[in-house]
Design a protein around this motif. Structure first.
Motif, PDB file in Angstrom:
ATOM      1  N   GLY A   1       0.783  -1.239   0.000  1.00 60.32           N
ATOM      2  CA  GLY A   1       0.000   0.000   0.000  1.00 60.32           C
ATOM      3  C   GLY A   1       0.811   1.284   0.000  1.00 60.32           C
ATOM      4  N   VAL A   2       2.149   1.175   0.138  1.00 61.13           N
ATOM      5  CA  VAL A   2       2.977   2.381   0.176  1.00 61.13           C
ATOM      6  C   VAL A   2       2.905   3.132  -1.148  1.00 61.13           C
ATOM      7  CG1 VAL A   2       5.347   3.244   0.289  1.00 61.13           C
ATOM      8  CG2 VAL A   2       4.554   1.519   1.936  1.00 61.13           C
ATOM      9  N   LEU A   3       3.070   2.392  -2.235  1.00 53.15           N
ATOM     10  CA  LEU A   3       3.073   3.028  -3.552  1.00 53.15           C
ATOM     11  C   LEU A   3       1.766   3.776  -3.803  1.00 53.15           C
ATOM     12  CD1 LEU A   3       4.339   3.594  -6.260  1.00 53.15           C
ATOM     13  CD2 LEU A   3       3.583   1.349  -7.054  1.00 53.15           C
ATOM     14  N   ALA A   4       0.663   3.137  -3.396  1.00 51.51           N
ATOM     15  CA  ALA A   4      -0.641   3.772  -3.607  1.00 51.51           C
ATOM     16  C   ALA A   4      -0.737   5.097  -2.854  1.00 51.51           C
ATOM     17  CB  ALA A   4      -1.756   2.832  -3.158  1.00 51.51           C
ATOM     18  N   ARG A   5      -0.205   5.126  -1.641  1.00 51.44           N
ATOM     19  CA  ARG A   5      -0.299   6.350  -0.837  1.00 51.44           C
ATOM     20  C   ARG A   5       0.568   7.456  -1.434  1.00 51.44           C
ATOM     21  NH1 ARG A   5       0.227   5.601   5.325  1.00 51.44           N
ATOM     22  NH2 ARG A   5      -0.184   7.834   5.154  1.00 51.44           N
TER      23      ARG A   5
ATOM     24  N   SER B   1       1.520  14.341 -12.849  1.00 53.75           N
ATOM     25  CA  SER B   1       1.408  12.961 -13.327  1.00 53.75           C
ATOM     26  C   SER B   1       2.780  12.311 -13.431  1.00 53.75           C
ATOM     27  CB  SER B   1       0.621  12.878 -14.630  1.00 53.75           C
ATOM     28  OG  SER B   1       1.303  13.570 -15.628  1.00 53.75           O
ATOM     29  N   ILE B   2       2.770  11.002 -13.210  1.00 54.88           N
ATOM     30  CA  ILE B   2       4.009  10.231 -13.117  1.00 54.88           C
ATOM     31  C   ILE B   2       4.336   9.644 -14.487  1.00 54.88           C
ATOM     32  CG2 ILE B   2       5.065   8.173 -12.063  1.00 54.88           C
ATOM     33  CD1 ILE B   2       3.118   8.758  -9.643  1.00 54.88           C
ATOM     34  N   GLU B   3       5.570   9.860 -14.932  1.00 53.75           N
ATOM     35  CA  GLU B   3       5.951   9.305 -16.234  1.00 53.75           C
ATOM     36  C   GLU B   3       6.560   7.920 -16.068  1.00 53.75           C
ATOM     37  OE1 GLU B   3       8.110  11.813 -19.132  1.00 53.75           O
ATOM     38  OE2 GLU B   3       9.336  10.022 -19.445  1.00 53.75           O
ATOM     39  N   ALA B   4       7.345   7.737 -15.004  1.00 60.26           N
ATOM     40  CA  ALA B   4       8.010   6.448 -14.810  1.00 60.26           C
ATOM     41  C   ALA B   4       8.268   6.221 -13.332  1.00 60.26           C
ATOM     42  CB  ALA B   4       9.333   6.422 -15.574  1.00 60.26           C
ATOM     43  N   MET B   5       8.300   4.959 -12.926  1.00 59.33           N
ATOM     44  CA  MET B   5       8.596   4.608 -11.533  1.00 59.33           C
ATOM     45  C   MET B   5       9.447   3.360 -11.508  1.00 59.33           C
ATOM     46  SD  MET B   5       8.028   2.859  -8.531  1.00 59.33           S
ATOM     47  CE  MET B   5       6.622   1.774  -8.803  1.00 59.33           C
ATOM     48  N   ARG B   6      10.432   3.330 -10.619  1.00 63.05           N
ATOM     49  CA  ARG B   6      11.262   2.144 -10.416  1.00 63.05           C
ATOM     50  C   ARG B   6      11.306   1.842  -8.929  1.00 63.05           C
ATOM     51  NH1 ARG B   6      16.062   0.907 -13.791  1.00 63.05           N
ATOM     52  NH2 ARG B   6      15.484   1.652 -15.828  1.00 63.05           N
ATOM     53  N   GLN B   7      11.275   0.575  -8.610  1.00 62.97           N
ATOM     54  CA  GLN B   7      11.343   0.183  -7.196  1.00 62.97           C
ATOM     55  C   GLN B   7      12.543  -0.734  -6.989  1.00 62.97           C
ATOM     56  OE1 GLN B   7       7.791  -1.738  -5.743  1.00 62.97           O
ATOM     57  NE2 GLN B   7       8.401  -1.405  -3.619  1.00 62.97           N
ATOM     58  N   THR B   8      13.323  -0.472  -5.950  1.00 63.68           N
ATOM     59  CA  THR B   8      14.423  -1.365  -5.598  1.00 63.68           C
ATOM     60  C   THR B   8      14.203  -1.833  -4.168  1.00 63.68           C
ATOM     61  OG1 THR B   8      15.748   0.301  -6.717  1.00 63.68           O
ATOM     62  CG2 THR B   8      16.939  -1.571  -5.812  1.00 63.68           C
TER      63      THR B   8
ATOM     64  N   VAL C   1      12.369  -9.569   0.321  1.00 67.79           N
ATOM     65  CA  VAL C   1      11.498  -9.728  -0.843  1.00 67.79           C
ATOM     66  C   VAL C   1      10.389  -8.700  -0.736  1.00 67.79           C
ATOM     67  CG1 VAL C   1      12.013 -12.137  -1.296  1.00 67.79           C
ATOM     68  CG2 VAL C   1      10.252 -11.552   0.382  1.00 67.79           C
ATOM     69  N   PRO C   2       9.832  -8.274  -1.844  1.00 68.11           N
ATOM     70  CA  PRO C   2       8.875  -7.173  -1.802  1.00 68.11           C
ATOM     71  C   PRO C   2       7.668  -7.485  -0.926  1.00 68.11           C
ATOM     72  CG  PRO C   2       9.249  -7.939  -4.076  1.00 68.11           C
ATOM     73  CD  PRO C   2      10.056  -8.787  -3.179  1.00 68.11           C
ATOM     74  N   GLY C   3       7.253  -6.510  -0.207  1.00 67.20           N
ATOM     75  CA  GLY C   3       5.969  -6.566   0.471  1.00 67.20           C
ATOM     76  C   GLY C   3       5.908  -7.448   1.694  1.00 67.20           C
ATOM     77  N   ASN C   4       7.056  -7.986   2.144  1.00 67.25           N
ATOM     78  CA  ASN C   4       6.967  -8.835   3.331  1.00 67.25           C
ATOM     79  C   ASN C   4       7.214  -8.054   4.613  1.00 67.25           C
ATOM     80  OD1 ASN C   4       9.641  -8.399   3.373  1.00 67.25           O
ATOM     81  ND2 ASN C   4      10.264 -10.574   3.253  1.00 67.25           N
TER      82      ASN C   4
ATOM     83  N   LEU D   1      12.121   3.982  -3.954  1.00 70.17           N
ATOM     84  CA  LEU D   1      11.278   4.313  -5.105  1.00 70.17           C
ATOM     85  C   LEU D   1      11.885   5.506  -5.826  1.00 70.17           C
ATOM     86  CD1 LEU D   1       7.670   4.263  -3.517  1.00 70.17           C
ATOM     87  CD2 LEU D   1       8.831   2.429  -4.776  1.00 70.17           C
ATOM     88  N   ARG D   2      11.905   5.437  -7.159  1.00 74.67           N
ATOM     89  CA  ARG D   2      12.340   6.606  -7.945  1.00 74.67           C
ATOM     90  C   ARG D   2      11.239   6.946  -8.941  1.00 74.67           C
ATOM     91  NH1 ARG D   2      17.647   9.178  -7.640  1.00 74.67           N
ATOM     92  NH2 ARG D   2      18.708   7.937  -6.054  1.00 74.67           N
ATOM     93  N   PHE D   3      10.743   8.157  -8.853  1.00 72.82           N
ATOM     94  CA  PHE D   3       9.713   8.617  -9.779  1.00 72.82           C
ATOM     95  C   PHE D   3      10.301   9.641 -10.740  1.00 72.82           C
ATOM     96  CE2 PHE D   3       7.532   7.459  -5.904  1.00 72.82           C
ATOM     97  CZ  PHE D   3       6.413   6.775  -6.356  1.00 72.82           C
ATOM     98  N   VAL D   4       9.856   9.598 -11.988  1.00 69.23           N
ATOM     99  CA  VAL D   4      10.086  10.726 -12.893  1.00 69.23           C
ATOM    100  C   VAL D   4       8.709  11.257 -13.271  1.00 69.23           C
ATOM    101  CG1 VAL D   4      10.983  11.495 -15.124  1.00 69.23           C
ATOM    102  CG2 VAL D   4      12.271   9.835 -13.760  1.00 69.23           C
ATOM    103  N   THR D   5       8.515  12.557 -13.107  1.00 73.38           N
ATOM    104  CA  THR D   5       7.193  13.134 -13.372  1.00 73.38           C
ATOM    105  C   THR D   5       7.116  13.675 -14.797  1.00 73.38           C
ATOM    106  OG1 THR D   5       7.693  15.443 -12.817  1.00 73.38           O
ATOM    107  CG2 THR D   5       7.244  13.950 -10.983  1.00 73.38           C
ATOM    108  N   HIS D   6       5.907  13.903 -15.265  1.00 77.84           N
ATOM    109  CA  HIS D   6       5.726  14.730 -16.460  1.00 77.84           C
ATOM    110  C   HIS D   6       5.954  16.178 -16.059  1.00 77.84           C
ATOM    111  CE1 HIS D   6       4.416  11.897 -19.484  1.00 77.84           C
ATOM    112  NE2 HIS D   6       3.681  11.271 -18.564  1.00 77.84           N
TER     113      HIS D   6
END
Lengths: 458, 458
Positions: free
Chosen positions: A384-388, A399-406, A411-414, A421-426
């Motif tokens: 739920g982090v990404l959604a928030r 608006s978000i152009e691209a997102m990467r998660q490391t 493991v994710p979500g445990n 998180l890295r976002f690139v916006t419009h």
């Protein structure tokens, strides 16, 4: 000779053989090369200028000091004023505000044209100096003040004088470009790349002026003044340096096909009725900050300590000017180009106009500029982090152009690790972006905002 | 008004408000854009020039023809001479030798300064036109003649006037750069890339002038004239086009970290006692040919139909100028830059000198130039072949920098297949290299010489 006295007609106008006396103020890295070229290449210069350019003397604080280049002792004098009063052309390479300002004023009031490389002085006192030069029918040239050897001042003032420049993006500081390039190619941290640059002589012992972007800001002010025909001073430039750029920022940029450059950006922006000036029309935004560029952008290929200026004009389209941005010989080349060009016009009998400010445009606050952000976050690795986080972007209309998660250490979500998180916006307004970042920072699931970088050229 | 009559003083010199009458000759792709800019941007241009630039008329063969840009019918006339005789500034964009030559001479004899984009005329008649312009105290500018919108003429003539240019490497033809770039990025054959370029309007139905390098050669002659202050005409340029470049050449270059570009090369070379002129000193070599460049060279990043000119100067070091090399609006930008700059000087009362040829250097035959070759061979796949080929290189004193072997249809040395060898040499005289290739061709083990390309920038 006092400042108000009329100067005798230049020798150039009194018949053959034409001789123009050149006074050199300052004999550091650049000045000593200028003196060398004037002495060594005298014949070729005479042919190109249409007059012999005779080095009348070199004014320095200590005429007996040792120099980078071996020059005849009898050329040196501590009497700058006396030297100026006997000269047709004056080259000012002392740097700093005083006594450079007073001496340049003395020269132009004498009717002598001046060549200078003093960006700090021009960024602070430019308009007053140009006005005084024009009043006295003298030229004030300064190709060497921006981007060393690269011809950029004259192309903007003359070649593009029939076009409408809309944007200038410049890599105008070699030290910071060297550091960022090292970080990009070796993965080094900022501090290590800076130390290496200092060891190699690309950075000074006190690197503040370069690293914090102040040097680039003075050049940005000059470029904006010329490109948009409106006065822009150093105070109008918003400035952010590269000390906060991390190896992780560089690595993340690389992964996304981007590169980080310290850019001087000068933009013509339309100031709508909702603009900061409260009226429609054109405005100017000038800023210096680390910027993400696509690797295929021409500026991305500018490596090491090289400089380049990318110009966008309504009719010409995209232009780029590339070369050595500093160093004694390259900068001396720019000084000599100004000197020969000015000499030609003195020989022809009419110096050109030096003042290109033909209007006064409002300086636009950064809030009114649209740009695109790359935002790095360290977050709790919970569902739920990404959604928030995404909801905050949406709230501010970004608006978000691209997102990467490391995922780091799990493991994710445990729920047992942290994620980056890295976002690139419009493109969005700087205001909306800044508010988005502020609100994201306050989310309880966000541990920290690790980087905020602007993106250009996409 | 006859050609010898004295022209009235320009309006600019007769007091405020200053007005300069502009005659436009030709209204094609570039001319129509120039007319549009003169009409649309009149106020901004007046502020920058110091005088209103009034479009007095447009001389065309058929005043009633339809134009790319909508322009008032009353501006058009078929009477070019009448239009010129009433003008302060003349823009020639008709192209071709006549009547452009006669009309430009008429203008400068009237004392009117001229802006032209006519590279063919300048490469053939430049010296005579410049002389006539100087004699009449008129300027002849031609930024638009080389590399479209890119400011390169003025930087060379003015910004670098105090330096010694040693070499100019230019991508000055967008059509061929587009074709080579397509071949490089898609692996296409020359014929297919050409067809694609024609479909997109980058190449003309008859592509000979571009593909065979003639267009680039005219620009090379102009660049060499300016860079070295010596007259160079089209006949002095050795020219080879890109029609023989194969997909295999491109692929082999790629494998070696190289890219193939059609370069216009102008070099200052020292003419030793053994030189072609039989005496020591400086000479000039000017040529156009497909050239291998390392991918990290700034010119290698010039993609599609873009142009760029790379300049090496003694003090400035390496400079590059990049931008749109053709097209109506970009080229019109260059024309307008010349027009406004010239107008400023007319307003100031003294045009600059136009002729930059201050000496006459020998044109050096290609045999005296040193270069490095990439040579592709199809050979019988037999033991001892490499040794025999290598012996020929050694005989001519040409040393090999790198060699790659590709086996076609067999394992090496079993005698049942053919092999391809690609050599890159160290720098050697063009003469030694040509003799090496000729002798290799005669070896019985060599089936064919598949490619010979010159290498620069390594």
């Amino acid at each position: 000779m006092t400042e108000t006295q009329t100067r005798p007609e230049p020798a150039a106008l009194r018949g053959e053989p034409k001789v123009l006396k050149v006074a050199l103020l300052g004999c550091g890295t650049v000045g000593s090369q200028v003196a060398r070229i004037l002495l060594e290449d005298a014949d070729a210069l005479a042919a190109r200028a249409g007059a012999r350019l005779t080095l009348a003397g070199i004014a320095v604080r200590n005429p007996d000091a040792t120099r980078d280049v071996e020059l005849p002792r009898e050329l040196f004098t501590a009497d700058a004023e006396g030297l100026i009063d006997g000269a047709d052309l004056v080259i000012e390479l002392m740097g700093g505000i005083e006594p450079a300002r007073t001496l340049i004023l003395r020269a132009v009031r004498n009717g002598a044209s001046v060549v200078t490389g003093n960006k700090a002085l021009l960024a602070q006192e430019g308009p007053a100096l140009f006005e005084e030069a024009d009043k006295n029918n003298a030229e004030l040239s300064f190709e060497a003040a921006v981007a060393g050897a690269i011809p950029i001042i004259r192309p903007i003032r003359e070649s593009l004088s029939g076009d409408r420049i809309t944007r200038v993006l410049g890599i105008v500081n070699g030290t910071t470009n060297y550091i960022l390039d090292q970080m990009d190619s070796t993965g080094a941290a900022f501090a290590d790349a800076l130390a290496e640059a200092q060891r190699l002589g690309y950075a000074e012992a006190d690197p503040t002026a370069d690293v914090e972007g102040h040097d680039a800001a003075a050049k940005a002010a000059l470029l904006a003044t010329l490109a948009f025909h409106t006065p822009v001073s150093l105070d109008d430039v918003r400035c952010q340096g590269i000390a906060q750029v991390t190896a992780e920022d560089i690595a993340a940029a690389k992964d996304s096909g981007l590169v980080i450059k310290l850019l001087a950006i000068a933009e013509l922006v339309s100031v709508g009725e909702g603009g900061t000036e409260g009226r429609g029309g054109e405005g100017v935004s000038v800023r210096v900050h680390p910027t993400l560029l696509p690797r295929e952008h021409p500026l991305s290929a500018v490596r090491g300590a090289f400089n380049a200026v990318f110009v966008e004009a309504e009719n010409a389209g995209e232009l780029m000017f590339y070369g050595a941005g500093a160093g004694g010989r390259p900068t001396a080349s720019a000084v000599m180009g100004d000197l020969v060009s000015t000499a030609r016009r003195v020989v022809a009998g009419a110096p050109g106009r030096t003042d290109t400010a033909t209007r006064v445009l409002p300086i636009v606050g950064v809030d009114a500029v649209t740009t695109s952000y790359s935002i790095g976050l360290e977050v709790a690795d919970q569902p739920g982090v990404l959604a928030r986080v995404a909801a905050v972007f949406a709230e501010h209309g970004v608006s978000i152009e691209a997102m990467r998660q490391t995922i780091d250490g799990g493991v994710p979500g445990n729920g047992n690790g942290r994620a980056e998180l890295r976002f690139v916006t419009h493109r969005a307004s700087e205001k909306a972006l800044a508010e988005t970042v502020a609100d994201i920072k306050n989310l309880d699931v966000v541990e920290s905002v690790t980087s905020v970088l602007r993106v250009e050229g996409v």
